[in-house]
Structures are given as C-alpha cells and as structure tokens.
Design a protein around this motif. Structure first.
Motif, PDB file in Angstrom:
ATOM      1  N   LEU A 169      -4.956  -1.252 -11.481  1.00 55.29           N
ATOM      2  CA  LEU A 169      -6.123  -0.396 -11.498  1.00 55.29           C
ATOM      3  C   LEU A 169      -5.961   0.624 -12.608  1.00 55.29           C
ATOM      4  N   HIS A 170      -7.065   0.923 -13.258  1.00 53.53           N
ATOM      5  CA  HIS A 170      -7.052   1.873 -14.364  1.00 53.53           C
ATOM      6  C   HIS A 170      -6.667   3.280 -13.931  1.00 53.53           C
ATOM      7  N   VAL A 171      -6.667   3.542 -12.625  1.00 51.32           N
ATOM      8  CA  VAL A 171      -6.332   4.885 -12.159  1.00 51.32           C
ATOM      9  C   VAL A 171      -4.933   4.949 -11.556  1.00 51.32           C
ATOM     10  N   ASP A 172      -4.231   3.807 -11.598  1.00 46.48           N
ATOM     11  CA  ASP A 172      -2.886   3.770 -11.044  1.00 46.48           C
ATOM     12  C   ASP A 172      -1.914   4.241 -12.133  1.00 46.48           C
TER      13      ASP A 172
ATOM     14  N   LYS B 183      -5.479   9.104  -5.735  1.00 49.20           N
ATOM     15  CA  LYS B 183      -5.129   8.849  -7.125  1.00 49.20           C
ATOM     16  C   LYS B 183      -6.237   9.340  -8.043  1.00 49.20           C
ATOM     17  N   THR B 184      -7.436   9.248  -7.590  1.00 52.52           N
ATOM     18  CA  THR B 184      -8.552   9.611  -8.453  1.00 52.52           C
ATOM     19  C   THR B 184      -9.278  10.873  -8.016  1.00 52.52           C
TER      20      THR B 184
ATOM     21  N   ASP C  69      -9.593   0.888  -4.108  1.00 56.38           N
ATOM     22  CA  ASP C  69      -8.701   2.013  -4.398  1.00 56.38           C
ATOM     23  C   ASP C  69      -8.868   2.506  -5.826  1.00 56.38           C
ATOM     24  N   GLY C  70      -9.776   1.905  -6.563  1.00 53.45           N
ATOM     25  CA  GLY C  70     -10.046   2.387  -7.913  1.00 53.45           C
ATOM     26  C   GLY C  70     -11.216   3.353  -7.900  1.00 53.45           C
ATOM     27  N   THR C  71     -12.061   3.256  -8.928  1.00 58.44           N
ATOM     28  CA  THR C  71     -13.208   4.151  -8.984  1.00 58.44           C
ATOM     29  C   THR C  71     -14.494   3.457  -8.582  1.00 58.44           C
TER      30      THR C  71
END
Lengths: 309, 448
Positions: free
Chosen positions: B196-199, A18-19, A262-264
């Motif tokens: 999440l901010h990236v989802d 995702k990132t 799963d984020g940053t």
C-alpha cells in the motif's frame, strides 16, 4: 458481541492510523464552513460521495433522496442534514441478522471474483477466523490456473492450521471440488471453503465454469448451507458494479468481501452495489495478517467514507 | 450496465439545437455535463475531471463549436483532442540501456495489480527483441509469490533469480545484478511485493532499493479498474519512490479505465504498456488516442484492425477471399478462419472493441467458445475428402463423424446446414460487393 465490536474498532483504527490521525473529527471538518443548506453544500456532498467511488448514478440518487427528506422535515441546519445522510447510508448498508448463519450450520463457502482482488488471502483469513471459533474447516484449492495459487493457499492452510484439498496446476477445478466435498463429508467438516481462479467477468467460458462448479456443489453436497462470497478490491471503481452483476448471473451471491481497505480507498462502490443489487458486504480486509479480516460494521464503514485526510 | 455511448447522448442534446443555427454557452455547458458524467463513470478522478472540463469549456465556448454544423461531433473532437494531449500524444517504449550494459527495471504497485505476471510478460517481450532478461523474486512476503514468478519464468523461458524469503529485497537485488553480470544477462527485472502506498515501512523498502541500486526504470503497475484512489496511489509512489513509467493491467475486462487519465495527469509520467490477458504474450503498446476513446466509451476500432492484421496471414486471407467470392469455401477454410478468430481473442473481444458494441451487446447471446470447440471437433472428425467436398456427406458418414466428435448427429446436421447457408450467403455477398475492394477490414471474414 461487545467484545467483538471492540476488536473490530481497534483493528480498524490501527489499520487506518497509518493514514488518518483522527477518524472522528475528520467527519465534521468536511461540513465546516457551511452555515446553510444550499447548492454549494449539496455539491460538496456530491463530491465526497463520488470521490469515495460511490459512482455518479448512486450519488445522484442519494442526493435526490436527501433533498426530498430535507424538504419534508424542514431541515435547516447543515449539521442535521449531514446526520440524515450518514444515517440513510448506514441503514442501507446494515446487514440482516442472518448474515452469518453459515457459522451456525454445516456449510460450504464458495469464493469468487476477478483476478488480484485477494480471494486466496481472504480465504486464508476466513479459515483462521472460523478455526479460532473451534470449527473444523476444509479448504479446496480449485484455482488450478494461476501459477503458484495452490502453494499460496497451502501456506495459508498451514498458518490457519486447517486441512486443504488440492489438485494439480492446470487440472480440472471440478475434480478438486468433487474431492474436497468427499473429504469434507468424510472428515465431518463444519465449513468447506472453496478458492476459485480469478476470472474477468466478461470471459464467457470462465463464467460457465463457475456455473459448473455451482452445479457440482448442488449435486454432491446438498442439504448444507450455501454461502457464495464475491471478493471485491476496495480500490476498484465503477467496474466493481459490473463485476458483481455479471457474477450474479453465474452464481447466487450472498455477500461481499471488501479487501484492501487499509489504504486510502474508501470502497464506496459497495454502497452502489448494495443499492442496485442488494448484495450486502459481510467482511472487510484491513491488513495482511491472518486476523485482519473483520465482520462488516456499517457504522464504521460510513464514518470512514466521510473522513478525509 | 446499458451505457448509452457518449456520442449518442451528445447527438441527442444537439439534435434539437441545429435549427437555431447557433449554439449558446448554456448548450455547450449541458453537453459538457454529459462529458463530465461519462468521465466520472469511467473512474477518472473527480479533481482531474473538474480541471479537464474547465479547460474544455474554454475551448468549446469559443467560435469553433458555435459555427460548426455538427456541434456534437465538434465537442467530442475537442474533448478527444484535449484528452489525448493530456495523456501524451505519442506512444512511448520502455527505455533500455545499450545491450552491453545492464538495465535494471523495478516493478512496483499495490497488491493484486498484476506485477508478477507483468514482469514475466515484459521479460518475454525483451527476450523476443534479442535481449537477455533475468527475473528477480524480491517479493519475500506473499506466500508462493516466488513460486509464481518461477513458473511464469519457465513458461517464457527466462531465468529467475531468487534467494528465498529470508533475505532483504535490496540484497537480493544486488546479488541478482552480480548474477546477471557474470552470466551475460542485460535486463534485470525486479518483481517487488505488492504494497500500500501509505505503508511506510514497505515504501521505505522500495526507497532503499532505489538508493542502493542503479535502477534505470521504476515501473508502477496499476489495475485499470482502479477507482478514485488511483490518484492517491500514483502520487504517493511518485513522491516517495519516483516513477518512470506506468503499465496498466487487466484491460481485457470491460472497465473504461479512467484511472489511466488520472495517473497521467497527476504524475505526468508515460503509460508504457497495457496488459490485456492472462497469456504471457498479452502485453501491448499503449496508445493514448485509443485510450481516450475507450474512456469516453467510443470503442477502439484501431486496435481491432491492428489485431486482425497481426493475427491474420495476409496471403492466406487473400486466398480465402478469392474462395469466398467464388463460393468455393469448404470446411478446411472454415476451420482456418475459426482459428484466426481464436487468435484474435474470440468473438466477444472483437465485438467489445467495436464502437458502441461493448455496451449494447452485453448479455447478448454470442456463440460461446465451447460451441466453437464442438464445431471444431466435428470438422476434425471428417476425412480430408469430406472437408474439401462436403456434398459427399451421407447419413452413414455423418453418423461416423458424430461418433468421432462425441456429439449428437443432429449437431453434425446443423453444422452442415449452416455451412451450406453461409456458402449461399457468400455467393450473394460477393455479387453485391462487385469489384470494389474494401479497406483493411475487408480482409478478414467471420466464419458465420
């Protein structure tokens, strides 16, 4: 083992995709532009480590150690230096062979942590994981404090297809655990997993409650393998170290579940905790699905630490 | 983690320099390195720290510090000022539309930040101000999230609107606003799922709500323990959804809360409230200056005083003070002052707010809440007569009290003895204090 590894890699990649477009090339890009090992180079490393939440103290320790090794081994290339650094952290984060011994024995897993780190969710995933291995799992909903916590765990028990013992909201968590131990014995469960209420580590009476839970288990369920996992939010900064230290005073912590990776966020504080308190990370969470809980892999973890978008 | 407070460290650095009469640039740099470390330890974003140190260096290298007699304090003063100005020098309230219009507030944030609890706290706050709030369960993902909101709504006596987990959040929100209209409610608080901010899918869901509904305020709820990632989270939410204000949660822990500085400097949006406990009333105004001291590890005396004022009845306090002076203090007063302390969040919290205390007292033996509970039980087992005149306590009475309180008779004896001692001490104190009245702090006393 190889199959498990593949599953892990795929999961992490999909969690990270995702990132991050490319996990492997990212590592090198940071070190580009440095042709020799100088102060600027070390500063850059320091920055990466601090930005990954490893913390100032542990970062300085790591960099000092690195400088010494570079001198000793007469390393000249930044590339080599980088490898040395990555390998050092990897080795440090490596978990022993007996890390998952509770899977092989009759065991009880106590899950603790501050509020909102993902204890209940992690337990749901862990239950699903163990159930898939053919284990008989019983859950104990001993978070009688937070509104809706019992319902939440019941939902996870449903999804995982495991038994759950719960009391009433506002009830005594000790009583729930007492009942759950009885049920685990009667049903001949392989693993009993206990969910506890989130508590800030500086609330003394809540920490006392945790000690009481520990005593009940010691007394009512002796001779089973004890595992105590502290769940840490991967986005937490330096306070996670304080949390781990304080929880250690209340229970004999055997491992960490690092969530929300799963984020940053990099979850680098786990490196500081490992270095200061010698508690290994055993699981990481990379998503919200029931199979998004993975056994810890130091190689993947450290690589991710050095990856920037 | 035995943090030496930043002030101590700086004093040490400057201690040996005084004799020189003048500070050099390198002295200031050394001092600012300590400031930098303190900020990083407090989880302020690395990039924010860098910028911050640069701007402070500019000011500090100037004449202000060089000529100062107490350069350590001067540096702290500059750091503090710069920090307060970075964090916004004024406290901000959440803005509401006039009562005859519906204000829609959307809560958002990562998983586990404390959105649901905070939503209920806000609702309760608005309610006490005479508004008619409605809580809306838009979290259709987390198991039992709606259940949690319903229970909390019940606790604060605020209605909760929900449509289960089968409808899209944007539709739930629309229906909720209609519901509010027809039922005369004027503040609608949307509790959305943690994400999440990236989802991207999940972020789009929020964007969709924002597009389709006239949202007056979007509030980002952030865990005050967040580390370096706070910057990424805040800037993503700001970019993709837009933030009107921030609420910091879990500030009753011992985190220094550097995330506050990072978020403010990245988004420029005000921090509105801080959430400081699990009770649904534990939400407070945000004070940038106090947060600055906290991040620097310098304690928060102002909040302490305010807490004391809010929780202690001024009349009663005066009366108590008089009693103490005359050493007429009895068990009834003892009970009362214990209750007051409990209202303030207990001994540990009070000490935590004292400058330098938080770190130093960590692990020190505090009378724990349970012990206080036992003391309470003992006093409550006394007859009114015994409470106001402890001298009549003979062994037979003590035996009865012990039985009533379910404690050992030794504990009763200990309490009575302690009580006599503190009475004696108070006599001495009141002699020492003479006629001089203390300031605000003089108004409350610890029951020990």
């Amino acid at each position: 083992m190889s199959e498990e590894k593949k599953g892990f890699f795929a999961k992490l990649i999909s969690g990270l995709s995702k990132t991050r477009s490319n996990i492997v090339s990212g590592i090198d890009s940071i070190f580009k532009g440095f042709s020799k090992i100088d102060d600027d180079f070390y500063e850059e490393l320091e920055e990466i480590l601090i930005m990954g939440d490893i913390g100032v103290v542990t970062t300085e320790k790591i960099i000092e150690g690195l400088k010494e090794k570079v001198k000793e081994n007469k390393i000249k290339e930044p590339e080599e230096c980088k490898e040395l650094l990555i390998n050092t952290i990897k080795e440090q984060m490596d978990i022993g062979e007996n890390a998952y011994e509770f899977e092989n024995q009759k065991s009880v897993i106590l899950v603790i942590g501050v509020n909102g780190v993902g204890k209940t969710t992690s337990i749901g995933k862990l239950a699903g994981n163990l159930k898939a291995q053919g284990k008989k799992v019983v859950l104990a909903a001993a978070d009688t404090f937070r509104a809706g916590a019992i319902k939440q765990l019941e939902e996870w028990a449903n999804r995982a297809g495991v038994d759950i013992i719960s009391g009433n909201e506002g009830g005594d968590p000790g009583a729930v655990i007492y009942d759950a131990v009885g049920a685990a014995k009667a049903r001949n469960a392989d693993v009993l997993i206990i969910d506890t209420a989130g508590r800030l580590h500086n609330k003394k009476n809540l920490m006392e409650e945790l000690k009481k839970i520990d005593r009940i288990l010691e007394k009512e369920y002796p001779n089973v393998y004890r595992e105590t996992l502290i769940v840490l939010d991967g986005t937490t900064g330096q306070n996670a170290l304080v949390q781990a230290r304080e929880f250690m005073n209340a229970a004999n912590i055997t491992g960490i579940v690092l969530t929300k990776l799963d984020g940053t966020a990099k979850g680098g504080i786990a490196v500081a905790i490992q270095s200061e308190l010698s508690i290994p990370v055993k699981y990481i969470c990379v998503g919200e699905q029931i199979d998004d809980l993975e056994k810890f892999n130091s190689e993947q973890f450290v690589n991710a630490l050095f990856t920037q978008e | 983690m035995a943090f030496e407070s930043l002030s101590d460290k700086l004093q040490n650095i400057f201690k040996n320099l005084r004799s020189k009469g003048k500070l050099t640039e390198s002295d200031v740099k050394a001092a600012l390195k300590e400031v930098k470390m303190a900020l990083l330890e407090a989880d302020v974003s690395f990039k924010v720290v860098k910028q911050f140190i640069n701007s402070v260096t500019e000011r500090a290298v100037g004449s202000e510090v060089m000529t100062s007699l107490t350069p350590g304090q001067m540096v702290i003063k500059i750091v503090n000022e710069e920090m307060v100005s970075l964090m916004g020098s004024e406290t901000t309230e959440i803005s509401l539309k006039p009562s005859n219009e519906i204000t829609v507030i959307m809560m958002m944030g990562l998983q586990g930040a404390g959105k649901t609890t905070t939503a209920a706290k806000l609702a309760s706050k608005f309610k006490s101000k005479g508004r008619k709030p409605l809580l809306v369960g838009c979290d259709i993902y987390r198991p039992a999230a709606i259940e949690q909101l319903k229970i909390n709504g019940e606790k604060v006596d605020v209605p909760v609107f929900e449509m289960g987990t089968k409808h899209e959040p944007v539709n739930i929100a629309k229906a909720a606003i209609e519901h509010a209209k027809s039922n005369g409610m004027n503040v609608v608080i949307l509790d959305t799922a943690g994400r999440l901010h990236v989802d991207e899918d999940m972020m789009n869901e929020l964007a969709k709500i924002r597009e389709n509904i006239d949202i007056h305020q979007t509030i980002l709820v952030v865990d005050s323990m967040t580390g370096q990632d706070a910057v990424n989270v805040a800037s993503n939410f700001e970019e993709k959804i837009g933030i009107d204000g921030v609420i910091l949660t879990k500030l009753d822990g011992d985190t220094r809360g550097g995330a506050a500085l990072s978020i403010k400097s990245v988004t420029g949006k005000p921090i509105l409230y801080v959430s400081t406990g699990e009770k649904l009333t534990d939400i407070e105004q945000f004070h940038p200056d106090r947060m600055a001291s906290r991040i620097l590890g310098m304690g928060d005396v102002l909040s302490l005083i305010e807490k004391a004022e809010a929780n202690i009845d001024a009349e009663k306090a005066k009366e108590m003070e008089k009693k103490m002076r005359k050493a007429e203090f009895d068990f009834n007063d003892y009970l009362e002052s214990m209750a007051q302390m409990k209202n303030m969040g207990g001994m540990a919290e009070i000490l935590n707010m004292m400058p330098g205390m938080g770190a130093q007292l960590k692990g020190a033996q505090l009378p724990d809440e349970k012990a206080l509970g036992r003391i309470e039980a003992i006093i409550l087992s006394m007859t009114p007569k015994e409470r106001s005149n402890p001298s009549i306590l003979n062994p037979s009475r003590k035996y009865r009290i012990a039985k009533g309180a379910g404690v050992d008779i030794a504990e009763v004896n200990r309490l009575v003895k302690q009580f006599e001692q503190s009475k004696k001490m108070m006599k001495q104190f009141s002699g020492m204090m003479g006629g001089k009245r203390g300031g605000k702090m003089g108004r409350f006393k610890f029951p020990f």
